[in-house]
Design a protein around this motif. Structure first.
Motif, PDB file in Angstrom:
ATOM      1  N   VAL A  31      46.224  13.741 -40.639  1.00 26.35           N
ATOM      2  CA  VAL A  31      45.028  12.903 -40.661  1.00 26.35           C
ATOM      3  C   VAL A  31      45.362  11.491 -40.178  1.00 26.35           C
ATOM      4  O   VAL A  31      44.592  10.886 -39.434  1.00 26.35           O
ATOM      5  CB  VAL A  31      44.383  12.886 -42.066  1.00 26.35           C
ATOM      6  CG1 VAL A  31      43.281  11.862 -42.157  1.00 26.35           C
ATOM      7  CG2 VAL A  31      43.849  14.261 -42.414  1.00 26.35           C
ATOM      8  N   HIS A  34      45.625  11.821 -36.286  1.00 24.71           N
ATOM      9  CA  HIS A  34      44.436  12.216 -35.538  1.00 24.71           C
ATOM     10  C   HIS A  34      43.149  11.497 -35.936  1.00 24.71           C
ATOM     11  O   HIS A  34      42.232  11.390 -35.121  1.00 24.71           O
ATOM     12  CB  HIS A  34      44.212  13.726 -35.654  1.00 24.71           C
ATOM     13  CG  HIS A  34      45.300  14.514 -35.014  1.00 24.71           C
ATOM     14  ND1 HIS A  34      45.512  14.541 -33.658  1.00 24.71           N
ATOM     15  CD2 HIS A  34      46.263  15.301 -35.561  1.00 24.71           C
ATOM     16  CE1 HIS A  34      46.548  15.317 -33.388  1.00 24.71           C
ATOM     17  NE2 HIS A  34      47.017  15.774 -34.516  1.00 24.71           N
ATOM     18  N   HIS A  35      43.059  11.044 -37.167  1.00 27.31           N
ATOM     19  CA  HIS A  35      41.818  10.423 -37.640  1.00 27.31           C
ATOM     20  C   HIS A  35      42.118   9.279 -38.609  1.00 27.31           C
ATOM     21  O   HIS A  35      41.986   9.431 -39.823  1.00 27.31           O
ATOM     22  CB  HIS A  35      40.919  11.468 -38.321  1.00 27.31           C
ATOM     23  CG  HIS A  35      40.317  12.422 -37.363  1.00 27.31           C
ATOM     24  ND1 HIS A  35      39.261  12.101 -36.550  1.00 27.31           N
ATOM     25  CD2 HIS A  35      40.650  13.692 -37.062  1.00 27.31           C
ATOM     26  CE1 HIS A  35      38.971  13.138 -35.790  1.00 27.31           C
ATOM     27  NE2 HIS A  35      39.805  14.109 -36.071  1.00 27.31           N
ATOM     28  N   TRP A  38      39.599   8.691 -41.508  1.00 29.31           N
ATOM     29  CA  TRP A  38      39.709   9.595 -42.656  1.00 29.31           C
ATOM     30  C   TRP A  38      40.994   9.339 -43.431  1.00 29.31           C
ATOM     31  O   TRP A  38      41.041   9.509 -44.646  1.00 29.31           O
ATOM     32  CB  TRP A  38      39.596  11.051 -42.215  1.00 29.31           C
ATOM     33  CG  TRP A  38      38.199  11.403 -41.839  1.00 29.31           C
ATOM     34  CD1 TRP A  38      37.635  11.361 -40.595  1.00 29.31           C
ATOM     35  CD2 TRP A  38      37.152  11.807 -42.732  1.00 29.31           C
ATOM     36  NE1 TRP A  38      36.300  11.723 -40.659  1.00 29.31           N
ATOM     37  CE2 TRP A  38      35.989  11.998 -41.956  1.00 29.31           C
ATOM     38  CE3 TRP A  38      37.086  12.021 -44.103  1.00 29.31           C
ATOM     39  CZ2 TRP A  38      34.773  12.399 -42.504  1.00 29.31           C
ATOM     40  CZ3 TRP A  38      35.878  12.427 -44.655  1.00 29.31           C
ATOM     41  CH2 TRP A  38      34.740  12.598 -43.863  1.00 29.31           C
ATOM     42  N   LEU A 122      35.209  17.371 -36.167  1.00 26.72           N
ATOM     43  CA  LEU A 122      36.475  16.649 -36.099  1.00 26.72           C
ATOM     44  C   LEU A 122      37.440  17.363 -35.166  1.00 26.72           C
ATOM     45  O   LEU A 122      37.749  18.537 -35.345  1.00 26.72           O
ATOM     46  CB  LEU A 122      37.104  16.522 -37.490  1.00 26.72           C
ATOM     47  CG  LEU A 122      36.353  15.660 -38.496  1.00 26.72           C
ATOM     48  CD1 LEU A 122      37.065  15.667 -39.843  1.00 26.72           C
ATOM     49  CD2 LEU A 122      36.183  14.242 -37.991  1.00 26.72           C
ATOM     50  N   ASP A 124      41.031  16.789 -32.312  1.00 21.81           N
ATOM     51  CA  ASP A 124      42.140  15.930 -31.919  1.00 21.81           C
ATOM     52  C   ASP A 124      41.784  15.263 -30.593  1.00 21.81           C
ATOM     53  O   ASP A 124      40.684  15.469 -30.058  1.00 21.81           O
ATOM     54  CB  ASP A 124      43.456  16.705 -31.862  1.00 21.81           C
ATOM     55  CG  ASP A 124      43.496  17.765 -30.765  1.00 21.81           C
ATOM     56  OD1 ASP A 124      42.616  17.770 -29.869  1.00 21.81           O
ATOM     57  OD2 ASP A 124      44.412  18.594 -30.803  1.00 21.81           O
ATOM     58  N   LYS A 125      42.700  14.482 -30.030  1.00 24.24           N
ATOM     59  CA  LYS A 125      42.402  13.732 -28.801  1.00 24.24           C
ATOM     60  C   LYS A 125      42.123  14.632 -27.609  1.00 24.24           C
ATOM     61  O   LYS A 125      41.505  14.210 -26.634  1.00 24.24           O
ATOM     62  CB  LYS A 125      43.528  12.762 -28.486  1.00 24.24           C
ATOM     63  CG  LYS A 125      44.858  13.414 -28.213  1.00 24.24           C
ATOM     64  CD  LYS A 125      45.928  12.372 -27.960  1.00 24.24           C
ATOM     65  CE  LYS A 125      47.281  12.997 -27.979  1.00 24.24           C
ATOM     66  NZ  LYS A 125      47.852  13.395 -26.786  1.00 24.24           N
TER      67      LYS A 125
END
Length: 162
Positions: A31, A34-35, A38, A122, A124-125
């Protein structure tokens, strides 16, 4: 319930707990990468193993998440991530505080639909989904998990769904 599920796992409870703690740490790291949004919500949240809860996970909707390791053990890492982020969603969206006088069960369903619609988006890139909706059934353990999801509720808030 945890005793019955423990019999179906071929490792000791101590090994199981260590395994699930490691998976939680892996998901926290994922997390962060990637985010970051969050991650700022998940990292300060206390995540505890609680084999006594009769579900995959639960939250106090404030700062704690409880995970039943005997149940989450049966999930892939992507499915486990879905569960973890779902519980964080209840915290970030203040679902308990927003319930007000609404019916508890119906409100919880509405918030689940809203949160799960967000998790479904949600990625990933590279645009790959990070999490997988954990629709599983393990009859010999009495486990059934089918998260509430309806594409029609995408981009709606829980109040609109309710």
């Amino acid at each position: 319930m945890a005793t019955a599920t423990a019999r179906s796992i071929s490792i000791s409870p101590e090994e199981l707990f260590d395994h699930e703690r490691q998976r939680i740490q892996t998901l926290r790291a994922q997390v962060v990468v990637h985010h970051p949004f969050w991650a700022t919500l998940l990292l300060p949240t206390q995540v505890a193993l609680a084999p006594e809860i009769p579900t995959f996970a639960a939250t106090d909707c404030v700062s704690r998440i409880w995970i039943n390791p005997f149940w989450t053990y049966h999930l892939s890492l992507k499915q486990f991530g879905y569960i973890l982020i779902h519980e964080v969603g209840h915290i970030v969206f203040l679902t308990a505080a927003r319930r007000l006088t609404r019916d508890h069960h119906r409100w919880n369903d509405a918030t689940d639909y809203a949160i799960n619609a967000i998790i479904e988006e949600l990625t990933d890139k590279d645009g790959r989904k990070l999490y997988e909706r954990p629709e599983i059934e393990i009859p010999d353990l009495g486990l059934v998990l089918r998260p509430l999801y309806n594409e029609a509720f995408t981009h709606l808030v829980a109040e609109e769904i309710y």
